[in-house]
Design a protein around this motif. Structure first.
Motif, PDB file in Angstrom:
ATOM      1  N   TYR A  46     -53.262 -26.444  17.922  1.00 47.46           N
ATOM      2  CA  TYR A  46     -53.317 -25.639  19.074  1.00 47.46           C
ATOM      3  C   TYR A  46     -53.107 -26.252  20.291  1.00 47.46           C
ATOM      4  CZ  TYR A  46     -54.964 -21.013  20.841  1.00 47.46           C
ATOM      5  OH  TYR A  46     -55.029 -19.797  21.530  1.00 47.46           O
ATOM      6  N   ASP A 138     -59.327 -18.917  30.571  1.00 45.73           N
ATOM      7  CA  ASP A 138     -58.242 -18.656  29.629  1.00 45.73           C
ATOM      8  C   ASP A 138     -57.413 -19.736  29.268  1.00 45.73           C
ATOM      9  OD1 ASP A 138     -57.363 -16.636  27.752  1.00 45.73           O
ATOM     10  OD2 ASP A 138     -55.303 -17.141  28.619  1.00 45.73           O
ATOM     11  N   TYR A 139     -57.341 -20.006  28.065  1.00 46.90           N
ATOM     12  CA  TYR A 139     -56.388 -21.199  27.637  1.00 46.90           C
ATOM     13  C   TYR A 139     -54.959 -20.740  27.125  1.00 46.90           C
ATOM     14  CZ  TYR A 139     -54.468 -24.958  24.813  1.00 46.90           C
ATOM     15  OH  TYR A 139     -53.716 -25.843  24.016  1.00 46.90           O
ATOM     16  N   MET A 140     -55.199 -19.558  26.102  1.00 44.36           N
ATOM     17  CA  MET A 140     -54.065 -19.175  25.608  1.00 44.36           C
ATOM     18  C   MET A 140     -54.697 -17.541  25.162  1.00 44.36           C
ATOM     19  SD  MET A 140     -51.639 -21.314  25.066  1.00 44.36           S
ATOM     20  CE  MET A 140     -51.255 -23.020  25.272  1.00 44.36           C
ATOM     21  N   ALA A 310     -49.584 -26.376  31.108  1.00 43.51           N
ATOM     22  CA  ALA A 310     -49.890 -25.095  30.340  1.00 43.51           C
ATOM     23  C   ALA A 310     -48.550 -24.738  29.926  1.00 43.51           C
ATOM     24  CB  ALA A 310     -50.421 -24.009  31.466  1.00 43.51           C
ATOM     25  N   ASN A 313     -48.057 -26.762  26.651  1.00 42.24           N
ATOM     26  CA  ASN A 313     -48.783 -26.412  25.476  1.00 42.24           C
ATOM     27  C   ASN A 313     -48.205 -25.482  24.898  1.00 42.24           C
ATOM     28  OD1 ASN A 313     -50.829 -28.580  25.393  1.00 42.24           O
ATOM     29  ND2 ASN A 313     -51.980 -27.507  27.076  1.00 42.24           N
ATOM     30  N   THR A 314     -47.705 -24.241  25.946  1.00 39.81           N
ATOM     31  CA  THR A 314     -47.181 -22.910  25.242  1.00 39.81           C
ATOM     32  C   THR A 314     -45.713 -23.256  24.351  1.00 39.81           C
ATOM     33  OG1 THR A 314     -48.090 -21.414  26.593  1.00 39.81           O
ATOM     34  CG2 THR A 314     -46.086 -20.952  25.898  1.00 39.81           C
ATOM     35  N   TYR A 319     -47.759 -19.894  21.895  1.00 39.64           N
ATOM     36  CA  TYR A 319     -48.543 -18.762  22.390  1.00 39.64           C
ATOM     37  C   TYR A 319     -48.408 -18.680  23.843  1.00 39.64           C
ATOM     38  CZ  TYR A 319     -51.613 -18.567  18.121  1.00 39.64           C
ATOM     39  OH  TYR A 319     -51.997 -18.445  16.828  1.00 39.64           O
ATOM     40  N   ASN A 321     -49.884 -18.399  27.640  1.00 44.40           N
ATOM     41  CA  ASN A 321     -50.916 -19.332  28.234  1.00 44.40           C
ATOM     42  C   ASN A 321     -51.556 -18.330  29.275  1.00 44.40           C
ATOM     43  OD1 ASN A 321     -49.959 -19.979  30.844  1.00 44.40           O
ATOM     44  ND2 ASN A 321     -48.403 -20.858  29.299  1.00 44.40           N
ATOM     45  N   ASN A 323     -51.802 -18.982  32.348  1.00 47.98           N
ATOM     46  CA  ASN A 323     -51.397 -19.452  33.661  1.00 47.98           C
ATOM     47  C   ASN A 323     -50.191 -18.758  34.199  1.00 47.98           C
ATOM     48  OD1 ASN A 323     -50.211 -21.514  35.755  1.00 47.98           O
ATOM     49  ND2 ASN A 323     -51.807 -22.921  34.753  1.00 47.98           N
TER      50      ASN A 323
END
Length: 375
Positions: A46, A138-140, A310, A313-314, A319, A321, A323
């Protein structure tokens, strides 16, 4: 000088010299400051590991990173106290329940300047669980829907059967045709029950026992076709062609698709948001009340809210995010994928659920146990 005063001064100077020597350490070297660390407990598969390395290089803060597969595991650790973690990532209803239990400390938003990049609509929906967005960022976010091995499912259901529908999961005569090629389902009643209630035309956040019984019965009728209830194994199972349908999380299914493409095994994976609607969920950063490294936790969250971080990571986990500024940096093939970033019409069909009260939780747990065990 008075001999007594001379002896006193000599003693004082000697003591001072000893203190300086201790401060300097062996061979006169300065003693290093205590190592800074942040202990993180997050879902498996994740985050982009490169972002963890980048955070440590920039800040000098060591990251200790552990993973879990269910919200229940996280909740048990936090309610027991002294979890040892500085950042955790609960899903909406569990976030809501843990806030009420006093498990988290309020965020110091002065230490989170990158909150200015937060996606307002996502933040507003997250506030259903965290009023005022006082405890979490919120992260994802994503949806709970249907992942399929297109070739295997089409071979069994035919070319004309719509796949963007809960019917292929909840109609016994359809799901039975897929049993031989493998069906899995999340081991998460908080995701599954709202989805089934919505598919049955009932309120997805219903607390009515009759409604929950109907959802439980619908699941019980098809549970014989389900090979396994698990919340992470299905990623590799889909990617390897070991199963042909998984009720799972959007990003997990799309990770499976990416892995299949990387190894070029001719497994074509697709993700569908059912036309009846799908559960929209949020995984959010929160800091446990007894976190030993709150300053480092704030630094990590702020780093994760940089648009370029962000987006990275997406791009790694597939997923969406929380942002808004990061959207411009997300890979085009991800940003344009309606299973990750739905269009406005689909977005309006997404629904959220809130934490069950104790009575409802007991009902859902009883029904879910019956589904999983067949008894």
């Amino acid at each position: 000088m008075n001999p007594l005063r001379r002896r006193f001064l000599g003693t004082a100077l000697g003591a001072a010299a000893c203190l300086l020597a201790l401060a300097a350490g062996p061979a006169g070297l300065a003693v290093a400051a205590p190592e800074r660390v942040v202990n993180i407990y997050n879902w498996s598969d994740y985050i982009d590991p490169k972002m963890l390395d980048a955070f440590t290089r920039e800040t000098g803060i060591k990251v200790v990173y552990d993973t879990y597969d269910t919200n229940e595991i996280l909740e048990t650790k936090l309610l027991a106290g002294r979890s040892g973690y500085d950042i955790v990532v609960p899903t909406g209803p569990f976030l809501q329940r843990l806030i009420k239990a006093g498990a988290f400390q309020p965020l110091d938003k002065a230490k989170l300047p990158n909150l200015k990049h937060a996606w307002p609509e996502v933040t507003a929906r997250l506030a259903a669980y965290d009023p005022g967005n006082a405890y979490a960022v919120d992260y994802m976010w994503g949806t709970t829907g249907i992942g399929v091995n297109t070739a295997l499912v089409r071979e069994r259901l035919g070319p004309n059967q719509p796949l963007n529908t809960w019917d292929i999961v909840l109609r016994p005569e359809l799901i039975a045709k897929l049993k031989d090629c493998g069906v899995t389902m999340l081991d998460s009643p908080d995701d599954i029950f709202p989805s089934v209630l919505q598919a049955l035309g009932l309120k997805p956040d219903s607390r009515r026992v009759d409604d929950l019984d109907k959802a439980g019965e619908a699941l019980f009728r098809i549970r014989g076709a389900v090979q396994k209830f698990h919340s992470s194994e299905y990623i590799n199972q889909l990617a390897n062609g070991d199963v042909c349908l998984s009720v799972g999380y959007s990003g997990d299914v799309l990770q499976a698709r990416r892995r299949a493409r990387e190894v070029k095994n001719d497994v074509d994976i697709a993700y569908y948001i059912p036309q009846q609607g799908a559960l929209m969920w949020f995984d959010a950063f929160a800091i446990p009340k007894d976190a030993a490294h709150a300053a480092e936790a704030h630094a990590f969250i702020d780093f994760m809210m940089r648009p370029e971080v962000a987006a990275a990571n997406t791009n790694f986990v597939s997923y969406a995010n929380g942002n808004l500024a990061a959207k411009a940096l997300v890979k085009p093939e991800i940003l344009s994928d309606p299973g990750i970033y739905p269009d406005d019409a689909t977005f309006r069909r997404l629904f959220t659920n809130t934490a069950y009260d104790d009575r409802t939780q007991r009902v859902v747990t009883r029904l879910w146990t019956r589904v999983r065990t067949g008894r």
